[in-house]
Design a protein around this motif. Structure first.
Motif, short mmCIF file in Angstrom:
data_model
loop_
_atom_site.label_atom_id
_atom_site.label_comp_id
_atom_site.label_asym_id
_atom_site.label_seq_id
_atom_site.Cartn_x
_atom_site.Cartn_y
_atom_site.Cartn_z
N ASN A 11 29.62 66.00 2.88
CA ASN A 11 31.07 66.04 2.75
C ASN A 11 31.71 65.41 3.98
O ASN A 11 31.03 65.06 4.94
N MET A 12 33.03 65.25 3.93
CA MET A 12 33.71 64.54 5.01
C MET A 12 33.58 65.26 6.34
O MET A 12 33.50 64.61 7.39
N TYR A 13 33.57 66.59 6.33
CA TYR A 13 33.46 67.32 7.60
C TYR A 13 32.10 67.08 8.24
O TYR A 13 32.00 66.91 9.46
N ASP A 14 31.04 67.04 7.41
CA ASP A 14 29.71 66.70 7.93
C ASP A 14 29.73 65.30 8.57
O ASP A 14 29.17 65.09 9.65
N THR A 15 30.41 64.39 7.89
CA THR A 15 30.47 63.01 8.37
C THR A 15 31.13 62.93 9.74
O THR A 15 30.59 62.32 10.68
N VAL A 16 32.31 63.52 9.86
CA VAL A 16 33.05 63.40 11.12
C VAL A 16 32.33 64.12 12.26
O VAL A 16 32.33 63.65 13.40
N MET A 17 31.68 65.24 11.98
CA MET A 17 30.96 65.95 13.03
C MET A 17 29.73 65.17 13.51
O MET A 17 29.43 65.14 14.71
N LYS A 18 29.03 64.51 12.59
CA LYS A 18 27.89 63.69 13.00
C LYS A 18 28.35 62.50 13.84
O LYS A 18 27.69 62.12 14.81
N GLN A 19 29.48 61.91 13.45
CA GLN A 19 30.04 60.80 14.23
C GLN A 19 30.43 61.26 15.63
O GLN A 19 30.14 60.58 16.63
N PHE A 20 31.06 62.43 15.70
CA PHE A 20 31.47 62.96 17.00
C PHE A 20 30.27 63.28 17.89
O PHE A 20 30.23 62.90 19.06
N ASN A 21 29.29 63.96 17.32
CA ASN A 21 28.12 64.35 18.11
C ASN A 21 27.31 63.14 18.58
O ASN A 21 26.78 63.13 19.70
N LYS A 22 27.23 62.11 17.74
CA LYS A 22 26.55 60.88 18.13
C LYS A 22 27.22 60.26 19.36
O LYS A 22 26.56 59.89 20.33
N THR A 23 28.55 60.21 19.31
CA THR A 23 29.30 59.62 20.43
C THR A 23 29.20 60.49 21.68
O THR A 23 29.03 59.98 22.79
N ALA A 304 41.01 54.25 -0.85
CA ALA A 304 41.30 55.38 -1.74
C ALA A 304 41.01 56.70 -1.02
O ALA A 304 41.78 57.12 -0.16
N LEU A 305 39.88 57.32 -1.33
CA LEU A 305 39.55 58.63 -0.76
C LEU A 305 38.30 58.53 0.12
O LEU A 305 37.70 57.47 0.27
N GLY A 306 37.89 59.67 0.67
CA GLY A 306 36.73 59.73 1.54
C GLY A 306 35.42 59.70 0.77
O GLY A 306 35.37 59.96 -0.43
N ASN A 307 34.34 59.35 1.50
CA ASN A 307 32.97 59.38 0.97
C ASN A 307 32.80 58.57 -0.33
O ASN A 307 32.18 59.03 -1.28
N GLN A 308 33.32 57.37 -0.34
CA GLN A 308 33.16 56.49 -1.50
C GLN A 308 31.94 55.58 -1.37
O GLN A 308 31.32 55.21 -2.35
N ILE A 309 31.62 55.19 -0.14
CA ILE A 309 30.44 54.36 0.11
C ILE A 309 29.35 55.27 0.66
O ILE A 309 29.46 55.82 1.75
#
Length: 426
Positions: A11-23, A304-309
């Motif tokens: 989900n989008m929250y998983d996505t943003v947290m992984k991006q944050f932790n990577k950085t 459009a919306l999140g998590n499309q690709i």
């Protein structure tokens, strides 16, 4: 080419947290600041009753998540969509924090909305829903505290209702000082000339600037757009004006294709009486939705919306550029595939930042009692977006990282600097 058909469940929250932790790992973020930025400041859920046109009462649930305000007041849109929930609002609010930081604005990040499909309600019902939601939020929003803006399925009219409702709760002497409680208002009600096209203009400009670094331009470049709302339309408008060719559009109701090009203005006229649907457009053929991302083109614009690709479809993409007009349209698995296949991703926190930059201009205009002309607004937008582009480009080259990582490094480092300089109260 890397191919996989593993279906993403992220989900989008998983996505943003992984991006944050990577950085955070890359920049060795101060662990105390990492704890602060890894959570939201406030998560507001309100339940409120509204009388429908038939006399019955429905109870709605609204959300406003305030992620961080280290750099200034919370800022972010309100969306009316069935996918709105607390996790989506948390993810979107965090993205807004990174976006406002990256663009150098004196804002933090917030997001929210109501879990509804606005097509199910009359205009009068939507007005009552909006006004009651605003009243329920109360002092959780404010022109120097938290400033909402339009997002998915909300518009200038929505913002006008919010502003009027909020100002009506203030004394007569205070009302004129609270007009900038929201941005994205109609021009006649304190809105900014050009705010409607600011996000799409930023998407167009980010693509143009990227091509320039490769010694190329937009003439003859083909592109496809997912989502034909405000962002999709204006991005298409400016790209076509500069010589690019729109060959396919997808929305929730249809996917249309014409290899010889789609007229963006005619398509916009077609969608108007259909509440945004592209279905039935006579100058393009309808194709299966699963074919969309695999179409042969130069540029893909998910708007459009999140998590499309995702891992399910990223391997199909033949384009060399993905320009994220939406927030969070690419999940981590999808991104990994794109990067391995040599696709350049212009990240959402930069690519669609024209909207929040335009919002900042409107906020300033209201605070200072000024009126800015359209030409001036577009010039200021171009200057700001171009400056930010070359800052990210320099980081990409210096660190040899992808564009999202470079953008995140710049955004999070700016917030870290603010905390380091000010310290943690008490």
């Amino acid at each position: 080419m890397l191919k996989t058909k593993t279906i993403s469940k992220q989900n989008m929250y998983d996505t943003v947290m992984k991006q944050f932790n990577k950085t955070a790992d890359i920049i060795e973020l101060n662990p105390n600041i990492r704890k602060i930025l890894g959570i939201t400041n406030n998560e507001i859920i309100v339940h409120f009753p509204v009388k429908m046109d038939n006399g019955k009462v429905e109870v709605f649930t609204g959300y406003r998540v305030q992620h961080n305000n280290a750099l200034g007041p919370y800022k972010g849109g309100l969306r009316y969509h069935t996918t709105v929930d607390i996790d989506a609002a948390k993810a979107l609010a965090m993205w807004m924090t990174w976006k406002t930081s990256l663009t150098g604005l004196p804002y933090g990040g917030a997001k929210g909305g109501i879990q509804i499909d606005p097509r199910d309600y009359s205009l009068a019902e939507l007005e009552r829903i909006t006004r009651r939601f605003t009243y329920a939020l109360g002092e959780n929003i404010g022109p120097e505290h938290d400033i909402p803006a339009p997002d998915v399925n909300t518009n200038t009219q929505t913002m006008a209702w919010i502003a009027d409702t909020y100002m009506s709760t203030k004394s007569t002497s205070e009302r004129s000082h609270n007009q900038h409680v929201v941005t994205g208002k109609p021009v006649g009600s304190g809105g900014l000339e050009g705010r409607d096209r600011a996000t799409g203009y930023g998407v167009y400009l980010s693509i143009k600037l990227l091509l320039k670094t490769k010694g190329e331009d937009l003439k003859g470049k083909t592109f496809i757009v997912q989502g034909y709302g405000n962002v999709g339309y204006w991005a298409s408008h400016f790209l076509i004006e500069d010589g690019a060719v729109l060959i396919a559009v997808q929305d929730a109701h249809a996917t249309i294709y014409n290899e010889n090009g789609i007229d963006s203005e005619k398509l916009a006229q077609h969608t108007e009486p259909r509440k945004g649907s592209i279905k039935g457009f006579s100058e393009a053929n309808e194709i299966d939705a699963t074919e969309f991302f695999g179409l042969d083109c130069d540029i893909v614009i998910p708007a459009a919306l999140g998590n499309q690709i995702t891992a399910e479809n990223a391997y199909r993409i033949k384009a060399s550029i993905v320009a994220e007009g939406a927030n969070g349209p690419t999940d981590n698995e999808g991104e990994e595939i794109l990067l391995q296949n040599g696709v350049t991703i212009l990240p959402d926190i930069f690519c669609n930042s024209g909207g929040v930059i335009g919002s900042y201009f409107e906020w300033l205009q209201n605070r200072n009692g000024e009126l800015w002309q359209l030409e001036e607004v577009l010039q200021k937008l171009e200057k700001k977006i171009t400056e930010n582009f070359y800052k990210i480009h320099a980081e990409v080259q210096k660190r040899e990282v992808d564009w999202r990582t470079a953008a995140y490094i710049l955004a999070i480092t700016r917030i870290e600097t603010a905390y380091t300089q000010r310290g943690i109260f008490p």
